[in-house]
Scaffold this active site. Sequence first.
Site, PDB file in Angstrom:
ATOM      1  N   GLY A   1     -41.261 -12.086 -11.101  1.00 28.77           N
ATOM      2  CA  GLY A   1     -41.959 -13.003 -10.214  1.00 28.77           C
ATOM      3  C   GLY A   1     -41.694 -12.744  -8.753  1.00 28.77           C
ATOM      4  O   GLY A   1     -42.403 -13.262  -7.886  1.00 28.77           O
TER       5      GLY A   1
ATOM      6  N   CYS B   1     -33.689 -16.913   2.902  1.00 25.65           N
ATOM      7  CA  CYS B   1     -32.947 -16.657   1.660  1.00 25.65           C
ATOM      8  C   CYS B   1     -31.476 -16.399   1.931  1.00 25.65           C
ATOM      9  O   CYS B   1     -30.614 -16.720   1.116  1.00 25.65           O
ATOM     10  CB  CYS B   1     -33.532 -15.449   0.933  1.00 25.65           C
ATOM     11  SG  CYS B   1     -35.096 -15.749   0.079  1.00 25.65           S
TER      12      CYS B   1
ATOM     13  N   GLU C   1     -32.194 -23.682  -8.828  1.00 26.05           N
ATOM     14  CA  GLU C   1     -32.061 -22.530  -7.940  1.00 26.05           C
ATOM     15  C   GLU C   1     -31.621 -22.919  -6.532  1.00 26.05           C
ATOM     16  O   GLU C   1     -31.790 -22.174  -5.582  1.00 26.05           O
ATOM     17  CB  GLU C   1     -33.389 -21.756  -7.904  1.00 26.05           C
ATOM     18  CG  GLU C   1     -33.889 -21.343  -9.265  1.00 26.05           C
ATOM     19  CD  GLU C   1     -33.654 -19.879  -9.600  1.00 26.05           C
ATOM     20  OE1 GLU C   1     -33.648 -19.053  -8.678  1.00 26.05           O
ATOM     21  OE2 GLU C   1     -33.474 -19.566 -10.797  1.00 26.05           O
TER      22      GLU C   1
ATOM     23  N   HIS D   1     -39.794 -19.184  -5.131  1.00 22.33           N
ATOM     24  CA  HIS D   1     -39.096 -20.366  -4.617  1.00 22.33           C
ATOM     25  C   HIS D   1     -39.977 -21.054  -3.585  1.00 22.33           C
ATOM     26  O   HIS D   1     -40.803 -20.412  -2.923  1.00 22.33           O
ATOM     27  CB  HIS D   1     -37.764 -19.985  -3.951  1.00 22.33           C
ATOM     28  CG  HIS D   1     -36.732 -19.459  -4.885  1.00 22.33           C
ATOM     29  ND1 HIS D   1     -35.961 -18.345  -4.610  1.00 22.33           N
ATOM     30  CD2 HIS D   1     -36.332 -19.896  -6.102  1.00 22.33           C
ATOM     31  CE1 HIS D   1     -35.139 -18.127  -5.609  1.00 22.33           C
ATOM     32  NE2 HIS D   1     -35.346 -19.043  -6.525  1.00 22.33           N
TER      33      HIS D   1
END
Length: 416
Positions: free
Chosen positions: A24, A347, A162, A230
Amino acid sequence: MSLVEVNFDGLIGPSHNYAGLSLGNLAATRHAGDTAHPRAAALQGLEKMRGNMERGLVQGFFLPLPRPNRAYLDALSADASTDRGLIAGAWSASSMWTANAATVSPAPDTTDGRCHLSVANLVTMPHRAHEWPDTLRQLRLAFADQDHFAVHGPVPPSFGDEGAANHMRLCSRHGASGVEIFVYGRSGGPFPARQHEQASRIIARRHGLSAERAVFIEQNPDAIAAGAFHNDVVAVANEQVLFCHEQAFAQPQAAYDEIRQAFPELELVEVPASAVSLAEAIKSYLFNAQLLSLPGGEMALVIPTEAWDSAPVRGWLEAMLAGNGPIRQVIPVDVRQSMANGGGPACLRLRVVADPATIDPRFLLTSEKADAMAEIIATSWPEALAPAAIGDKEIAAQIEQARSSLIDTVGLTELA
């Protein structure tokens, strides 16, 4: 007590590689099999940290986790016949993306007046599911002051979590009480939805958030299917501003209405698909940016150079800057090694609102510490690492020694 936002970046580890393990994550898949450059990657990340520190912001860091993870390899009963993907998972440097380390609720939002952190279980991806015990060790060291912090273990593994990559916070200022937005997924076409709704609700309850301080929003399944694995690939918030793509949420208008009901001061900066397509937003990582409040009061957007190099993105950003919106600066940074594995500036950092004096100072960056880290990286990190080299005993020893040298340099010998 003076509460400020501290960004904790993950220092990119010496085992940084492109094994293409993240289903993904289109960038990771696209670069699978390429030769990575761990030394350059770590220096790029460190330079981004220096930049924010030089702008007057408090900057923290977390160390790379032990790699290869020998305990994980033992649990796999790994030998020469073991699947290469499993071996690569034990070498993964993905803990560099500390937005996935934990979910953080600052003290002004919680019933007991402490900052709560819940380590993410990351169960959806095997190469990340074994991170949390070592991540939890660092969190419990950095935030050991139990008068000001509560550090929690992971939510049950039946509910994928996550971390802060699917969590946003709105407030008038960082030290004031705010509203926390939990974004979960239900489906993503060919790709898994990584954040479970119940994981988000468990975290909100354990952190002691009142119903008025927690909003739960579904991520757009089309965004997940397009590669937004995300929420932070399509949306980011800071203080009163929500900066997002038109297609970030499953029901955008209903989401905005619910957020406004909880936080009437919301300033929405929505990028229309007609200006920047969802595909271009994901490819460029426009929204995987650090939206920061600078000491002078201006709000700045720290974006990857890939976003600035995109004609549609740059055109929209320049038009935004020419207006009178809340975001007044755009700062491109080079984190190309991280970007090739699917992780931009957002991130690489975990946002913690706290009094820096309550944090273990060994985890806070200074110019002197950054210089010492850079020297260790330049002399110890591998210059290049190809996926074919994963599993090599001599390279494993080099990686372990490099991390050991870094631990000694910053004085965090408990993590050896």
